[in-house]
Scaffold this active site. Structure first.
Site, mmCIF file in Angstrom:
data_model
loop_
_atom_site.group_PDB
_atom_site.id
_atom_site.type_symbol
_atom_site.label_atom_id
_atom_site.label_comp_id
_atom_site.label_asym_id
_atom_site.label_seq_id
_atom_site.Cartn_x
_atom_site.Cartn_y
_atom_site.Cartn_z
ATOM 1 N N LYS A 233 -0.230 3.392 -6.336
ATOM 2 C CA LYS A 233 -0.550 2.313 -7.120
ATOM 3 C C LYS A 233 0.021 2.606 -8.800
ATOM 4 O O LYS A 233 0.391 1.941 -9.618
ATOM 5 C CB LYS A 233 -1.917 1.835 -7.236
HETATM 6 C C1 LIG Z 1 -2.979 -0.423 -2.151
HETATM 7 C C2 LIG Z 1 -2.745 0.663 -0.997
HETATM 8 C C3 LIG Z 1 -2.204 0.235 0.010
HETATM 9 C C4 LIG Z 1 -1.692 -0.955 0.377
HETATM 10 O O1 LIG Z 1 -0.757 -1.381 -0.345
HETATM 11 P P1 LIG Z 1 -0.337 -3.138 -0.522
HETATM 12 O O2 LIG Z 1 0.468 -3.160 -1.435
HETATM 13 O O3 LIG Z 1 -1.609 -3.742 -0.835
HETATM 14 O O4 LIG Z 1 -0.155 -3.539 0.837
HETATM 15 C C5 LIG Z 1 -2.226 1.299 1.033
HETATM 16 N N1 LIG Z 1 -2.435 2.571 0.950
HETATM 17 C C6 LIG Z 1 -3.002 2.980 -0.149
HETATM 18 C C7 LIG Z 1 -3.382 4.547 -0.497
HETATM 19 C C8 LIG Z 1 -3.357 2.074 -1.278
HETATM 20 O O5 LIG Z 1 -3.786 2.307 -2.548
#
Ligand SMILES: *Cc1c(COP(=O)(O)O)cnc(C)c1O
Length: 493
Positions: free
Chosen positions: A113
């Site tokens: 993120k």
């Molecule tokens: C947010 C997240 C995901 C999923 O990603 P999306 O864009 O919501 O599909 C997968 N793994 C981790 C560690 C995340 O923080």
């Protein structure tokens, strides 16, 4: 380049407006009217640029209302070795024959993120200036764990903004909770919700479209925006690393320019994999996008049958950032595939009323051309962590392990030997309990003993931000009912 809404295709706004608003008034998501294209020469040329240069070059195709200087300011402020543990921002690791792990978790909160949320505050504050808005922006975030911390870290003490994060009380890991509830900053607020992630997300969406609360905020000189992946400013930065990764694989001689790759993504809200789809549509040679889910396998079913049905039990898993039954960004994919806002209104109306919709045959054909999908449960996730550790001395986090397991299944079922990039979305340190249970059958109680144990087993350096949590004080302890979120926001802004 103009942006329109998935639920009103007559709308035309520029990217700064789309980033400031977050979500369209009628509840649709902003999408670029057309997808810009990239030549193979351009892609290859990125290999000789720094990450911020690559990012600015790719943004310049989407954020055409930003000047080159503004884009450079944003990308250089976000992607540097103060915020990221590696000067290259991401790392590529060759896991086994023709299979690469793209590590997206070297940012300040140890999850992918950060790739978007380190830059979003710069994109947002630059956008505000460009469109002469002098309101204070209130960022509302619903999080399944990683977004919340990454958004807090990105927006803490950013002038002209405040940020409020809602997380499911029992739906995040102990480390994630500690990261959020100890957050520094005078403009931050964190609150637990008695419910699951969908409750948090629906609560936030309801507030965004509530005319009464918006009017009350306007009177106080404030407006809402979103740092969730429904915001275009979250999605666009995620397109960059797939293209960047491809250019590096070419440069390192792992693939030939033009050679197709598969991309496997551990998926929750469908943001990360949608970014890979955009990269493909821009011209990145991608064979299959492999969508990996945990036991909350609504996307596996959707991508294989064309029926989206959220009427199923929500499962709390060891990959909590993927515990989602409503994947918001799917709306963007279906809009790109149909170009038909009436269909989107119909399908998503059905989703909110009946919890189910079915796409038409033309869309089903496109889905199966571009995507493969699979899912795995917690037991298999743990077995995969152990298997990869034993075979390759590589320590996966629980989310990336889901992707590896689904990719192994895909490869077995299809015999497809196309070189494959697996998006690695979190550091194993963030999900210590499950990773240690997978590796040793048990985990110590104490969060920091877990950190030390993972350090001993993996040999990965302990991220400075996690080490610092040892001595940090908890600042936020509240938990509220979903029904009280609106009142809470009005009280706390
Ligand atoms: C947010 C997240 C995901 C999923 O990603 P999306 O864009 O919501 O599909 C997968 N793994 C981790 C560690 C995340 O923080």
């Amino acid at each position: 380049m103009y942006y329109t809404s998935t639920r009103d295709s007559s709308l035309r706004i520029d990217s700064a407006q789309a980033i400031v608003k977050g979500i369209s008034d009628e509840g649709g998501l902003f999408v670029p009217v057309e997808i810009p294209s990239l030549s193979m020469d351009e892609i290859v040329s990125y290999a000789d640029m720094t990450y911020p240069e690559r990012a600015a070059a790719i943004f310049s195709k989407y954020l055409t209302d930003f000047t080159a200087a503004e884009l450079r300011y944003c990308t250089e402020s976000a992607y540097n070795d103060k915020a990221f543990a590696t000067a290259s921002i991401t790392e590529i690791s060759h896991l086994f024959d023709g299979t690469y792990v793209l590590e997206l978790w070297h940012g300040p909160t140890c999850a992918f993120k950060d790739m978007a949320l380190q830059i979003l505050p710069y994109l947002l504050t630059t956008s505000l200036k460009k469109i002469n808005v002098d309101k204070k922006v209130v960022i509302l975030v619903a999080t399944s764990g990683d977004t919340g911390k990454a958004a807090l870290e990105g927006f803490a003490d950013v002038e002209g903004t405040s940020i409020m994060v809602f997380y499911p009380e029992d739906g995040v890991s102990a480390m994630q909770k500690k990261q959020m509830t100890t957050q520094d900053g005078d403009n931050v607020c964190v609150c637990a919700v008695k419910g699951n992630f969908d409750d948090c997300q629906n609560g936030v969406k309801a507030i965004f479209t509530d005319e009464d609360i918006k009017a009350q905020l306007a009177e106080r000189g404030m407006m809402f925006s979103s740092a969730n992946s429904i915001n275009w400013g979250r999605l666009a930065p995620q397109i960059i690393y797939y293209i960047s990764c491809y250019s590096e694989l070419v440069k390192n001689g792992e693939i030939k320019a033009g050679e197709p790759i598969n991309i496997t993504v551990p998926t929750g809200n469908f943001g990360n994999i949608l970014a890979a789809y955009y990269a493909k549509r821009m011209g990145l040679p991608v064979n299959k996008l492999i969508c990996a889910s945990n036991a909350n396998n609504v996307l596996t079913d959707f991508l294989t049958t064309g029926v989206y049905d959220r009427n199923r039990t929500f499962v709390t898993t060891i990959s909590p950032s993927m515990d989602i039954l409503i994947s918001s960004n799917l709306e963007r994919l279906l809009y790109i595939m149909t170009g038909d806002d009436a269909k989107i209104r119909e399908w998503f109306g059905k989703l909110s009323k009946e919890g189910r919709y079915e796409v038409d045959e033309a869309v089903k054909a496109q889905l199966s051309a571009d995507f493969a999908a699979g899912c795995c449960d917690d037991e298999r996730t743990k077995a995969t962590i152990k298997e990869i550790y034993d075979k390759y001395s590589y320590t996966l986090d629980t989310h990336t392990a889901v992707a590896v397991a689904v990719y192994e299944d895909y490869r077995k079922a299809t015999g497809d030997k196309t070189r494959t990039v697996i998006a690695s979305t979190a550091s194993p340190y963030k999900f210590g309990t499950a990773v240690l249970e997978a590796l040793e059958g048990k985990a110590p109680e104490d969060e920091f003993e877990k950190v030390d144990r993972i350090n001993a087993l993996s040999g990965y350096e302990i991220p400075a931000s996690l080490a610092a949590l040892r001595t940090k004080k908890i600042r936020f302890t509240g938990a509220i009912d979903r029904a009280d979120m609106k009142e809470f926001v009005l009280k706390e802004v």
